[in-house]
Design a protein around this motif. Structure first.
Motif, PDB file in Angstrom:
ATOM      1  N   GLN A  21       0.884  -1.332   0.168  1.00  0.00           N
ATOM      2  CA  GLN A  21       0.047   0.299  -0.240  1.00  0.00           C
ATOM      3  C   GLN A  21       0.863   1.371  -0.223  1.00  0.00           C
ATOM      4  O   GLN A  21       0.677   2.089  -0.798  1.00  0.00           O
ATOM      5  N   LYS A  22       1.880   1.307   0.686  1.00  0.00           N
ATOM      6  CA  LYS A  22       2.702   2.649   0.879  1.00  0.00           C
ATOM      7  C   LYS A  22       3.499   2.776  -0.321  1.00  0.00           C
ATOM      8  O   LYS A  22       3.592   3.829  -0.767  1.00  0.00           O
ATOM      9  N   VAL A  23       4.008   1.646  -0.737  1.00  0.00           N
ATOM     10  CA  VAL A  23       4.913   1.864  -1.829  1.00  0.00           C
ATOM     11  C   VAL A  23       4.374   2.223  -3.297  1.00  0.00           C
ATOM     12  O   VAL A  23       4.787   2.821  -4.082  1.00  0.00           O
ATOM     13  N   ILE A  24       3.366   1.132  -3.469  1.00  0.00           N
ATOM     14  CA  ILE A  24       2.979   0.990  -4.724  1.00  0.00           C
ATOM     15  C   ILE A  24       1.493   1.738  -5.143  1.00  0.00           C
ATOM     16  O   ILE A  24       1.629   2.657  -5.924  1.00  0.00           O
ATOM     17  N   PHE A  25       0.561   1.816  -4.090  1.00  0.00           N
ATOM     18  CA  PHE A  25      -0.497   2.667  -4.113  1.00  0.00           C
ATOM     19  C   PHE A  25      -0.365   3.816  -3.683  1.00  0.00           C
ATOM     20  O   PHE A  25       0.476   4.341  -3.008  1.00  0.00           O
ATOM     21  N   GLY A  26      -1.742   4.352  -3.510  1.00  0.00           N
ATOM     22  CA  GLY A  26      -1.767   5.685  -2.619  1.00  0.00           C
ATOM     23  C   GLY A  26      -1.500   6.936  -3.490  1.00  0.00           C
ATOM     24  O   GLY A  26      -1.339   6.611  -4.926  1.00  0.00           O
ATOM     25  N   GLN A  27      -1.287   8.091  -2.937  1.00  0.00           N
ATOM     26  CA  GLN A  27      -1.000   9.181  -3.744  1.00  0.00           C
ATOM     27  C   GLN A  27       0.455   9.274  -4.074  1.00  0.00           C
ATOM     28  O   GLN A  27       1.503   9.054  -3.160  1.00  0.00           O
ATOM     29  N   GLY A  28       0.900   9.814  -5.250  1.00  0.00           N
ATOM     30  CA  GLY A  28       2.185   9.884  -5.717  1.00  0.00           C
ATOM     31  C   GLY A  28       2.847  11.317  -5.087  1.00  0.00           C
ATOM     32  O   GLY A  28       1.870  12.198  -4.488  1.00  0.00           O
ATOM     33  N   ASN A  29       4.068  11.397  -5.291  1.00  0.00           N
ATOM     34  CA  ASN A  29       4.430  13.030  -4.747  1.00  0.00           C
ATOM     35  C   ASN A  29       5.556  13.217  -5.926  1.00  0.00           C
ATOM     36  O   ASN A  29       5.661  12.699  -6.806  1.00  0.00           O
ATOM     37  N   THR A  30       6.131  14.278  -5.632  1.00  0.00           N
ATOM     38  CA  THR A  30       6.962  15.038  -6.529  1.00  0.00           C
ATOM     39  C   THR A  30       8.138  13.973  -6.877  1.00  0.00           C
ATOM     40  O   THR A  30       8.856  13.989  -7.879  1.00  0.00           O
ATOM     41  N   LEU A  31       8.506  13.106  -5.776  1.00  0.00           N
ATOM     42  CA  LEU A  31       9.742  12.264  -6.135  1.00  0.00           C
ATOM     43  C   LEU A  31       9.130  11.085  -7.008  1.00  0.00           C
ATOM     44  O   LEU A  31       9.649  10.726  -8.084  1.00  0.00           O
ATOM     45  N   THR A  32       8.066  10.441  -6.679  1.00  0.00           N
ATOM     46  CA  THR A  32       7.500   9.220  -7.588  1.00  0.00           C
ATOM     47  C   THR A  32       7.144   9.524  -8.617  1.00  0.00           C
ATOM     48  O   THR A  32       6.833   8.809  -9.633  1.00  0.00           O
ATOM     49  N   GLU A  33       6.801  10.754  -8.975  1.00  0.00           N
ATOM     50  CA  GLU A  33       6.226  11.249 -10.374  1.00  0.00           C
ATOM     51  C   GLU A  33       7.286  11.155 -11.438  1.00  0.00           C
ATOM     52  O   GLU A  33       6.878  11.150 -12.538  1.00  0.00           O
ATOM     53  N   THR A  34       8.538  11.325 -10.809  1.00  0.00           N
ATOM     54  CA  THR A  34       9.656  11.157 -11.780  1.00  0.00           C
ATOM     55  C   THR A  34      10.143   9.734 -12.193  1.00  0.00           C
ATOM     56  O   THR A  34      10.940   9.527 -12.990  1.00  0.00           O
ATOM     57  N   THR A  35       9.294   8.728 -11.489  1.00  0.00           N
ATOM     58  CA  THR A  35      10.028   7.368 -11.774  1.00  0.00           C
ATOM     59  C   THR A  35       9.446   6.878 -13.142  1.00  0.00           C
ATOM     60  O   THR A  35       8.467   7.319 -13.833  1.00  0.00           O
ATOM     61  N   THR A  36      10.068   5.886 -13.575  1.00  0.00           N
ATOM     62  CA  THR A  36      10.004   5.229 -14.982  1.00  0.00           C
ATOM     63  C   THR A  36       9.684   3.767 -14.782  1.00  0.00           C
ATOM     64  O   THR A  36      10.062   2.956 -14.008  1.00  0.00           O
ATOM     65  N   ASP A  37       9.026   3.143 -15.634  1.00  0.00           N
ATOM     66  CA  ASP A  37       8.787   1.703 -15.850  1.00  0.00           C
ATOM     67  C   ASP A  37       9.939   0.806 -16.004  1.00  0.00           C
ATOM     68  O   ASP A  37      11.048   1.551 -16.294  1.00  0.00           O
ATOM     69  N   LEU A  38       9.880  -0.359 -15.958  1.00  0.00           N
ATOM     70  CA  LEU A  38      10.807  -1.216 -15.986  1.00  0.00           C
ATOM     71  C   LEU A  38      11.502  -1.125 -17.570  1.00  0.00           C
ATOM     72  O   LEU A  38      10.926  -0.947 -18.408  1.00  0.00           O
ATOM     73  N   LEU A  39      12.784  -1.257 -17.543  1.00  0.00           N
ATOM     74  CA  LEU A  39      13.724  -1.634 -18.501  1.00  0.00           C
ATOM     75  C   LEU A  39      13.582  -2.855 -19.096  1.00  0.00           C
ATOM     76  O   LEU A  39      13.235  -3.897 -18.168  1.00  0.00           O
ATOM     77  N   PRO A  40      13.939  -3.376 -20.317  1.00  0.00           N
ATOM     78  CA  PRO A  40      14.000  -4.585 -20.787  1.00  0.00           C
ATOM     79  C   PRO A  40      14.574  -5.844 -19.965  1.00  0.00           C
ATOM     80  O   PRO A  40      14.045  -6.856 -19.731  1.00  0.00           O
ATOM     81  N   GLY A  41      15.967  -5.327 -19.468  1.00  0.00           N
ATOM     82  CA  GLY A  41      16.702  -6.429 -18.684  1.00  0.00           C
ATOM     83  C   GLY A  41      15.837  -6.564 -17.312  1.00  0.00           C
ATOM     84  O   GLY A  41      15.924  -7.793 -16.787  1.00  0.00           O
ATOM     85  N   GLU A  42      15.149  -5.632 -16.602  1.00  0.00           N
ATOM     86  CA  GLU A  42      14.543  -5.530 -15.429  1.00  0.00           C
ATOM     87  C   GLU A  42      13.412  -6.269 -15.773  1.00  0.00           C
ATOM     88  O   GLU A  42      12.987  -7.208 -14.927  1.00  0.00           O
ATOM     89  N   THR A  43      12.655  -6.215 -16.796  1.00  0.00           N
ATOM     90  CA  THR A  43      11.354  -6.953 -16.983  1.00  0.00           C
ATOM     91  C   THR A  43      11.709  -8.301 -17.245  1.00  0.00           C
ATOM     92  O   THR A  43      10.942  -9.566 -16.629  1.00  0.00           O
ATOM     93  N   LEU A  44      12.908  -8.611 -17.956  1.00  0.00           N
ATOM     94  CA  LEU A  44      13.384 -10.302 -18.164  1.00  0.00           C
ATOM     95  C   LEU A  44      13.533 -10.818 -16.770  1.00  0.00           C
ATOM     96  O   LEU A  44      12.897 -11.994 -16.544  1.00  0.00           O
ATOM     97  N   VAL A  45      14.382 -10.268 -16.027  1.00  0.00           N
ATOM     98  CA  VAL A  45      14.516 -11.015 -14.750  1.00  0.00           C
ATOM     99  C   VAL A  45      13.512 -11.030 -13.649  1.00  0.00           C
ATOM    100  O   VAL A  45      13.188 -12.157 -13.019  1.00  0.00           O
ATOM    101  N   LEU A  46      12.705 -10.159 -13.569  1.00  0.00           N
ATOM    102  CA  LEU A  46      11.370 -10.249 -12.752  1.00  0.00           C
ATOM    103  C   LEU A  46      10.213 -11.372 -13.471  1.00  0.00           C
ATOM    104  O   LEU A  46       9.683 -11.792 -12.653  1.00  0.00           O
ATOM    105  N   SER A  47      10.355 -11.229 -14.709  1.00  0.00           N
ATOM    106  CA  SER A  47       9.528 -12.296 -15.510  1.00  0.00           C
ATOM    107  C   SER A  47      10.017 -13.797 -14.978  1.00  0.00           C
ATOM    108  O   SER A  47       9.332 -14.503 -14.758  1.00  0.00           O
ATOM    109  N   LEU A  48      11.469 -13.810 -15.018  1.00  0.00           N
ATOM    110  CA  LEU A  48      11.742 -15.240 -14.847  1.00  0.00           C
ATOM    111  C   LEU A  48      11.541 -15.703 -13.294  1.00  0.00           C
ATOM    112  O   LEU A  48      10.883 -16.933 -12.794  1.00  0.00           O
ATOM    113  N   VAL A  49      11.462 -14.682 -12.365  1.00  0.00           N
ATOM    114  CA  VAL A  49      11.013 -14.865 -10.952  1.00  0.00           C
ATOM    115  C   VAL A  49       9.430 -15.423 -10.862  1.00  0.00           C
ATOM    116  O   VAL A  49       9.394 -16.162 -10.240  1.00  0.00           O
ATOM    117  N   VAL A  50       8.785 -14.344 -11.688  1.00  0.00           N
ATOM    118  CA  VAL A  50       7.470 -14.755 -11.757  1.00  0.00           C
ATOM    119  C   VAL A  50       6.828 -16.130 -12.139  1.00  0.00           C
ATOM    120  O   VAL A  50       6.070 -16.795 -11.611  1.00  0.00           O
TER     121      VAL A  50
END
Length: 478
Positions: free
Chosen positions: A421-450
């Motif tokens: 709840q605290k990390v993923i959901f709820g209201q964003g802020n000025t810091l988290t507004e700047t985040t970007t989604d996963l890069l291809p390598g990060e998607t690959l490694v988390l896909s293997l885990v899942v």
């Protein structure tokens, strides 16, 4: 020969890496980890058809009665596979990261992998002890050179704890060596030693304290949260995903067969300590704001359940532990990968400074939710079958032990869902507004885990079949 190659590939690659520059260390690390995973899968296949071919005995130090003995049973195959997969996932995750003195960083990582694999394959007590230290020493340097601001004090504490535990184990090994009729360090000689109940009563603690520090189990856990927090995240992945398994492995491979009467005498004491650790660590995790410390205390609770289940002294609980050794390693490494991504993106790990990440990084949010639910044992995830078997075994041993240990499930759901709840959901802020989604390598490694989470959750039979031989052998000691 396959078993020896599992050790030699990362060991030789690690030594070579120290002399490389530029992108050479990370490239060689990736090649080594891919080769080791391929070889680990090959050993699984070979174990199913010709398990005796994975054993090797060679002259080493005949004057001391020590031989180079390596071999693999189902538990060993599973833990070598976990080690290989964990290091591959780590190297993929950090491939685009730049570390100062990267040759030393990757070299030490690979030497640690060699030491861990050596521990899981050793059938000679002196050889086991040497690999135990070989796995520890590189991690000490990794923490002290690439850790956080308080790394020196924290690493010193970590070293003192583990060194004292290792020293106690060495005393026990030397004593047992002189009790063997052939003055040998072999596993067969140690397990065949005729020890009195009085000897087993105190020898138990020499080994158990060493293994309990490594797990860690209450009250030997105090080094862990600080070390996890101050270590570079790839090293934390090694510590929590693989290295803690050394303690549990040591109990099953060496403690129970060598001093079975001592284990029976002290089993309820160990279970009580483990349950205290489950509840204590879970309660502390509930009030944590630091992501690293929350996962550290969560790991203490999970390992406490596994330790309690080992000493429940029945086949079902032990089977659950063996399955959970692999599944917990995959899940906790997956959580650390997410933490590493968030920390690299935003530069923070305080949950109060996060929130609303799902709006900017939906793929990251989905992966975190799935891995977190697996970590609390949701049905149809890989974390469920092991926990179910462990709780069933604890219930057979003592239903009150199971009831108190079961509080850990409720508490883990509380702090895990609160973290989501605290990390993923709820209201964003000025810091988290700047985040970007996963890069291809990060998607690959988390896909293997899942993929592993879902496949082993829906169809755990291959893992259960792999460890069935170890379970049957250990159950004869009960």
């Amino acid at each position: 020969m396959l078993t020896v190659l599992l050790i030699l590939i990362p060991f030789i690659a690690g030594l070579i890496t120290f002399g490389l520059k530029g992108s050479g260390p990370k490239v060689l690390g990736m090649i080594s980890s891919l080769a080791t995973v391929t070889l680990a899968i090959g050993t699984w296949c070979r174990f199913r058809t010709a398990p005796e071919s994975l054993n090797l005995v060679a002259n080493w130090i005949p004057q001391l009665g020590s031989q180079f003995r390596v071999g693999l049973d189902g538990m060993g195959v599973m833990l070598c596979l976990l080690t290989a997969i964990a290091f591959l996932l780590i190297f993929i995750t950090i491939y685009n990261r730049n570390y100062e003195q990267s040759n030393s960083f990757y070299g030490l990582m690979l030497l640690s992998q060699a030491g861990l694999t050596g521990v899981f394959t050793a059938f000679d007590a002196l050889q086991f002890y040497i690999f135990w230290e070989l796995a520890l020493i590189p991690v000490y340097f990794l923490c002290s050179l690439w850790g956080g601001e308080k790394r020196i004090a924290v690493t010193f504490k970590f070293f003192i704890y583990t060194f004292l535990g290792s020293l106690l184990m060495l005393v026990g090994i030397i004593y047992l060596y002189f009790q063997t009729p052939d003055h040998s360090f072999s596993w067969t000689s140690f397990t065949g030693t005729q020890l009195s109940a009085g000897d087993q009563k105190w020898l138990f603690w020499l080994f158990f304290v060493a293994f309990a520090i490594k797990m860690p189990v209450f009250p030997f856990h105090t080094w862990q949260p600080d070390t996890y927090e101050q270590s570079p995240t790839p090293v934390t992945m090694i510590l929590s995903g693989v290295m803690v398994k050394m303690g549990l492995f040591g109990v099953i491979r060496w403690l129970l067969p060598v001093v079975p009467q001592g284990a029976a005498m002290w089993s309820d004491v160990v279970i009580v300590l483990s349950i205290i650790g489950i509840i204590y660590a879970s309660c502390i995790a509930m009030v944590q704001n630091d992501l690293k410390r929350l996962i550290a205390y969560s790991s203490i609770a999970h390992i406490g359940l596994m330790c309690a289940a080992i000493f429940a002294n029945n086949e079902q609980s032990l089977q659950g532990v063996l399955v959970q050794l692999f599944n917990h390693g995959i899940n906790i490494v997956g959580l650390w990968i997410v933490v590493e991504i968030i920390q690299q993106r935003l530069g923070v790990k305080n949950m109060d400074e996060l929130g609303g990440i799902a709006q900017k990084a939906p793929r990251l949010a989905i992966f975190l939710v799935i891995i977190s639910l697996a970590n609390i044992g949701l049905p149809l995830t890989n974390g469920f079958i092991g926990e179910f078997l462990m709780f069933s075994g604890l219930f057979q041993h003592n239903h009150w032990f199971m009831a108190f240990a079961g509080l850990g499930i409720i508490l883990s759901a509380v702090y895990t869902l609160n973290m989501i709840q605290k990390v993923i959901f709820g209201q964003g802020n000025t810091l988290t507004e700047t985040t970007t989604d996963l890069l291809p390598g990060e998607t690959l490694v988390l896909s293997l885990v899942v993929i592993m989470i879902i496949v082993l959750g829906v169809y755990p039979k291959p893992m259960l079949d792999l460890v069935s031989g170890t379970t049957e052998m250990a159950s004869k000691l009960f």
